[in-house]
Motif scaffolding. Sequence first.
Motif, short mmCIF file in Angstrom:
data_model
loop_
_atom_site.label_atom_id
_atom_site.label_comp_id
_atom_site.label_asym_id
_atom_site.label_seq_id
_atom_site.Cartn_x
_atom_site.Cartn_y
_atom_site.Cartn_z
N CYS A 52 -8.44 22.59 7.91
CA CYS A 52 -9.66 21.81 7.66
C CYS A 52 -9.39 20.64 6.72
O CYS A 52 -9.86 19.52 6.96
CB CYS A 52 -10.75 22.70 7.07
N MET A 53 -8.64 20.89 5.66
CA MET A 53 -8.33 19.82 4.71
C MET A 53 -7.50 18.72 5.37
O MET A 53 -7.74 17.53 5.14
CB MET A 53 -7.59 20.40 3.50
N SER A 54 -6.55 19.09 6.20
CA SER A 54 -5.71 18.11 6.89
C SER A 54 -6.54 17.26 7.84
O SER A 54 -6.37 16.04 7.91
CB SER A 54 -4.60 18.80 7.67
N VAL A 55 -7.46 17.89 8.56
CA VAL A 55 -8.33 17.15 9.48
C VAL A 55 -9.18 16.16 8.70
O VAL A 55 -9.34 14.99 9.11
CB VAL A 55 -9.20 18.13 10.31
N GLN A 56 -9.72 16.58 7.57
CA GLN A 56 -10.54 15.70 6.76
C GLN A 56 -9.74 14.48 6.27
O GLN A 56 -10.24 13.35 6.30
CB GLN A 56 -11.12 16.44 5.56
N GLY A 101 1.59 13.13 2.75
CA GLY A 101 0.97 14.38 2.32
C GLY A 101 0.14 15.02 3.42
O GLY A 101 0.14 16.24 3.57
N ALA A 102 -0.57 14.20 4.18
CA ALA A 102 -1.38 14.72 5.28
C ALA A 102 -0.50 15.34 6.36
O ALA A 102 -0.84 16.40 6.92
CB ALA A 102 -2.24 13.61 5.87
N VAL A 103 0.60 14.70 6.65
CA VAL A 103 1.54 15.26 7.64
C VAL A 103 2.08 16.60 7.14
O VAL A 103 2.16 17.58 7.90
CB VAL A 103 2.68 14.27 7.95
N ASN A 104 2.42 16.67 5.86
CA ASN A 104 2.87 17.94 5.30
C ASN A 104 1.76 18.98 5.36
O ASN A 104 2.02 20.17 5.57
CB ASN A 104 3.34 17.75 3.85
N GLY A 105 0.52 18.55 5.17
CA GLY A 105 -0.61 19.45 5.27
C GLY A 105 -0.81 20.00 6.67
O GLY A 105 -1.41 21.07 6.84
N VAL A 106 -0.34 19.30 7.68
CA VAL A 106 -0.40 19.79 9.06
C VAL A 106 0.74 20.77 9.31
O VAL A 106 0.58 21.77 10.00
CB VAL A 106 -0.35 18.61 10.06
N ILE A 107 1.89 20.48 8.73
CA ILE A 107 3.07 21.32 8.95
C ILE A 107 2.88 22.70 8.33
O ILE A 107 3.28 23.71 8.92
CB ILE A 107 4.33 20.62 8.39
N LEU A 108 2.26 22.77 7.15
CA LEU A 108 2.09 24.06 6.46
C LEU A 108 1.35 25.09 7.31
O LEU A 108 1.85 26.20 7.48
CB LEU A 108 1.40 23.88 5.11
N PRO A 109 0.17 24.77 7.87
CA PRO A 109 -0.52 25.80 8.66
C PRO A 109 0.27 26.23 9.90
O PRO A 109 0.24 27.40 10.28
CB PRO A 109 -1.83 25.13 9.08
N LYS A 167 0.81 -1.21 0.00
CA LYS A 167 0.00 0.00 0.00
C LYS A 167 0.85 1.28 0.00
O LYS A 167 0.70 2.13 0.87
CB LYS A 167 -0.96 0.02 1.17
N PRO A 168 1.75 1.44 -0.98
CA PRO A 168 2.56 2.66 -1.01
C PRO A 168 1.71 3.91 -1.18
O PRO A 168 2.08 4.97 -0.70
CB PRO A 168 3.50 2.46 -2.21
N VAL A 169 0.55 3.76 -1.81
CA VAL A 169 -0.32 4.93 -1.99
C VAL A 169 -0.78 5.45 -0.63
O VAL A 169 -0.80 6.66 -0.40
CB VAL A 169 -1.53 4.56 -2.89
N ASP A 170 -1.12 4.54 0.28
CA ASP A 170 -1.54 4.96 1.62
C ASP A 170 -0.41 5.70 2.34
O ASP A 170 -0.65 6.71 3.02
CB ASP A 170 -1.97 3.76 2.46
N LEU A 171 0.81 5.19 2.20
CA LEU A 171 1.94 5.85 2.85
C LEU A 171 2.17 7.24 2.27
O LEU A 171 2.47 8.19 3.01
CB LEU A 171 3.21 5.00 2.70
N PHE A 201 -7.04 13.16 7.67
CA PHE A 201 -6.76 12.28 8.80
C PHE A 201 -8.00 11.50 9.24
O PHE A 201 -7.91 10.33 9.59
CB PHE A 201 -6.17 13.05 9.98
N LEU A 202 -9.16 12.14 9.21
CA LEU A 202 -10.39 11.42 9.58
C LEU A 202 -10.69 10.29 8.59
O LEU A 202 -11.15 9.23 8.99
CB LEU A 202 -11.56 12.40 9.65
N ARG A 203 -10.42 10.50 7.32
CA ARG A 203 -10.63 9.45 6.33
C ARG A 203 -9.63 8.31 6.50
O ARG A 203 -9.95 7.15 6.23
CB ARG A 203 -10.50 10.01 4.92
N LEU A 204 -8.41 8.66 6.91
CA LEU A 204 -7.38 7.62 7.08
C LEU A 204 -7.65 6.73 8.28
O LEU A 204 -7.30 5.57 8.29
CB LEU A 204 -6.00 8.27 7.21
N TRP A 205 -8.26 7.29 9.32
CA TRP A 205 -8.47 6.51 10.53
C TRP A 205 -9.89 6.04 10.51
O TRP A 205 -10.50 5.38 11.07
CB TRP A 205 -8.18 7.32 11.77
#
Length: 93
Positions: free
Chosen positions: A83-87, A37-45, A28-32, A89-93
Amino acid sequence: SPKIEKNENLLIILFIAISTMIFVTIGKPVDLLIIAGAVNGVILPIALSTMLIAAYKPTIVGDYKQPILFTIIGAIIVIVMTCMSVQVFLRLW
């Protein structure tokens, strides 16, 4: 260091090979990549918020005056990216 410079190409090839083996074995490299990308989306804000705050500190920027429009646009970007990062992460978990 001279050793690293001498073996730079080999180190890059090894890094790519090891990364590929990890992706193949874990799967599942796509998931990784989505998680990265989600982690980077948290770092940006966080980084942008820090810069927006710093833009108003005379000890950091001296005589520079931050235009209020830049601050408003930056704040909107922080909110949207959060908001996008939270969304994601919610989809991932």
